[in-house]
Scaffold this motif. Structure first.
Motif, PDB file in Angstrom:
ATOM      1  N   ALA A  11      36.940  23.332  11.702  1.00 13.15           N
ATOM      2  CA  ALA A  11      36.124  22.500  12.609  1.00 13.15           C
ATOM      3  C   ALA A  11      35.094  21.704  11.814  1.00 13.15           C
ATOM      4  O   ALA A  11      34.861  20.518  12.089  1.00 13.15           O
ATOM      5  CB  ALA A  11      35.430  23.390  13.637  1.00 13.15           C
ATOM      6  N   TRP A  39      32.201  23.253  16.041  1.00 13.08           N
ATOM      7  CA  TRP A  39      31.890  23.901  14.745  1.00 13.08           C
ATOM      8  C   TRP A  39      30.719  24.880  14.886  1.00 13.08           C
ATOM      9  O   TRP A  39      30.823  26.047  14.472  1.00 13.08           O
ATOM     10  CB  TRP A  39      31.541  22.836  13.694  1.00 13.08           C
ATOM     11  CG  TRP A  39      30.735  23.395  12.570  1.00 13.08           C
ATOM     12  CD1 TRP A  39      31.140  24.302  11.630  1.00 13.08           C
ATOM     13  CD2 TRP A  39      29.347  23.158  12.293  1.00 13.08           C
ATOM     14  NE1 TRP A  39      30.103  24.629  10.795  1.00 13.08           N
ATOM     15  CE2 TRP A  39      29.000  23.932  11.169  1.00 13.08           C
ATOM     16  CE3 TRP A  39      28.385  22.340  12.884  1.00 13.08           C
ATOM     17  CZ2 TRP A  39      27.717  23.918  10.634  1.00 13.08           C
ATOM     18  CZ3 TRP A  39      27.106  22.325  12.351  1.00 13.08           C
ATOM     19  CH2 TRP A  39      26.786  23.130  11.236  1.00 13.08           C
ATOM     20  N   SER A  51      35.874  28.044  11.888  1.00 12.98           N
ATOM     21  CA  SER A  51      34.695  27.152  11.791  1.00 12.98           C
ATOM     22  C   SER A  51      34.810  26.227  10.578  1.00 12.98           C
ATOM     23  O   SER A  51      34.329  25.094  10.610  1.00 12.98           O
ATOM     24  CB  SER A  51      33.421  27.980  11.702  1.00 12.98           C
ATOM     25  OG  SER A  51      33.354  28.644  10.460  1.00 12.98           O
ATOM     26  N   TYR A  66      34.741  17.733  11.767  1.00 13.41           N
ATOM     27  CA  TYR A  66      33.432  17.210  12.172  1.00 13.41           C
ATOM     28  C   TYR A  66      32.926  16.203  11.135  1.00 13.41           C
ATOM     29  O   TYR A  66      32.466  15.111  11.471  1.00 13.41           O
ATOM     30  CB  TYR A  66      32.471  18.392  12.322  1.00 13.41           C
ATOM     31  CG  TYR A  66      31.018  18.072  12.583  1.00 13.41           C
ATOM     32  CD1 TYR A  66      30.014  18.874  12.032  1.00 13.41           C
ATOM     33  CD2 TYR A  66      30.639  17.023  13.389  1.00 13.41           C
ATOM     34  CE1 TYR A  66      28.667  18.619  12.275  1.00 13.41           C
ATOM     35  CE2 TYR A  66      29.291  16.751  13.633  1.00 13.41           C
ATOM     36  CZ  TYR A  66      28.323  17.560  13.077  1.00 13.41           C
ATOM     37  OH  TYR A  66      26.989  17.291  13.313  1.00 13.41           O
ATOM     38  N   LEU A  78      33.096  17.707  18.057  1.00 11.30           N
ATOM     39  CA  LEU A  78      33.472  18.585  16.929  1.00 11.30           C
ATOM     40  C   LEU A  78      32.246  19.308  16.373  1.00 11.30           C
ATOM     41  O   LEU A  78      32.335  20.457  15.940  1.00 11.30           O
ATOM     42  CB  LEU A  78      34.169  17.767  15.849  1.00 11.30           C
ATOM     43  CG  LEU A  78      35.579  17.302  16.201  1.00 11.30           C
ATOM     44  CD1 LEU A  78      36.054  16.220  15.239  1.00 11.30           C
ATOM     45  CD2 LEU A  78      36.547  18.480  16.216  1.00 11.30           C
TER      46      LEU A  78
END
Ligand code: HEM
Length: 279
Positions: free
Chosen positions: A196, A182, A193, A200, A178
């Motif tokens: 993500a 990202w 993003s 993350y 992740l």
């Protein structure tokens, strides 16, 4: 993309102080989680009790010089070269995961604490090491997960069968994956993003927050256990285990021949059997 600091780019929307606080909390979780694990599993108590027993039962005392050479051997072979793994594929996968993790963590700390904003230009080797580290975790981790680990390779279990024991390996590879997704989406200026980044952060918090329940702290235990194993072999106690080691092929062959000669036929040792595969 590979030479620009993704955290400096992120500072446009999240203040560096928040990023630094998050990384500091993760570090505290590693210390706290490992200490909790040591106390909870009483690993330190067992380790020192074993050490004392081994010393008191020693057939020959291990002097300071010998102890130092055993410690160096353990550091170089068991730790830096993952020498405890007999299976070369497993060893390689572990080396990729281990060195990838070290590169990824060190590069993250450097970029978040030393170069948190675009005004402090980041030397290009840090983002490069970050990408390389995360990629190495993914290659070593997915290789292990889908092809090497016992349940899949030897027992034919589905790689999608997940158990609590998999918490460490899964949170490690998912966090790194992740992170890469990202950084790529942010570099592409994609609106995804942010999603993500959220995923993350969740995966990374699980990785460092679940240490008391995962195999994470093995990276601190295993070196101590490896040294203890070498010392107990050197002082002749060998933890009361048979002293046959991988690095003594002559003794191993002699031993298995003795076993074959002794074993009655009904134990099925007469017939050609599949060679054992150590993981
Ligand atoms: C520094 C970072 C490290 C990372 C990222 C790492 C990663 C891993 C992973 C993903 C596994 C497989 C876990 C599983 O079976 O689910 C593993 C197992 C293992 N690691 Fe590490 N490791 C690290 C450090 C170390 C060190 C320093 C040592 C030894 C001295 C070590 C020795 C081992 C051993 C012996 C196993 C097999 C354990 C078992 O099957 O029960 N690791 N490691």
């Amino acid at each position: 993309m590979f030479t620009s600091n993704p955290f400096a780019e992120l500072s446009a929307s999240i203040s560096p102080a928040i990023m630094q606080a998050y990384v500091a909390i993760m570090m505290l979780l590693v210390v706290g989680g490992t200490l909790f694990d040591i106390i909870h599993k009483r690993s330190a108590t067992y380790f020192f009790a074993n050490w004392r027993t081994s010393k008191s039962k020693a057939r020959q005392q291990v002097g300071g010089g010998k102890m130092l050479s055993l410690a160096v051997q353990s550091a170089v072979v068991d730790v830096l070269a993952s020498g405890e793994f007999c299976n070369m594929k497993r060893r390689l996968a572990h080396l990729l995961g281990m060195y990838g993790f070290v590169l990824y963590v060190v590069a993250t700390i450097a970029m978040v604490f030393w170069y948190p904003i675009p005004a402090t230009p980041t030397p290009s080797y840090w983002p490069l090491l970050w990408w390389l580290g995360a990629l190495m975790i993914c290659v070593g981790g997915y290789w292990f997960w889908f092809f090497i680990r016992v349940d899949v390779a030897a027992e034919g279990q589905s790689p999608f069968r997940i158990m609590r024991a998999d918490l460490f390996i899964l949170s490690l590879v998912i966090s790194a994956t992740l992170g890469l997704i990202w950084a790529y989406l942010q570099a592409e200026g994609s609106g995804w993003s942010t999603v993500a980044l959220g995923l993350y952060l969740i995966a990374t918090t699980v990785l460092f927050g679940s240490i008391p329940w995962s195999k994470f702290s093995h990276m601190f235990f295993k070196p101590a256990a490896a040294l203890e194993k070498r010392v107990s072999k050197a002082n002749g106690t060998a933890q009361n285990l048979p002293t046959l080691t991988r690095d003594d092929p002559e003794q191993r062959k002699r031993h298995s021949m003795e076993l074959l000669q002794k074993a009655p036929m009904r134990m099925g040792l007469g017939i050609k059997r599949e060679a054992p595969r150590h993981y």
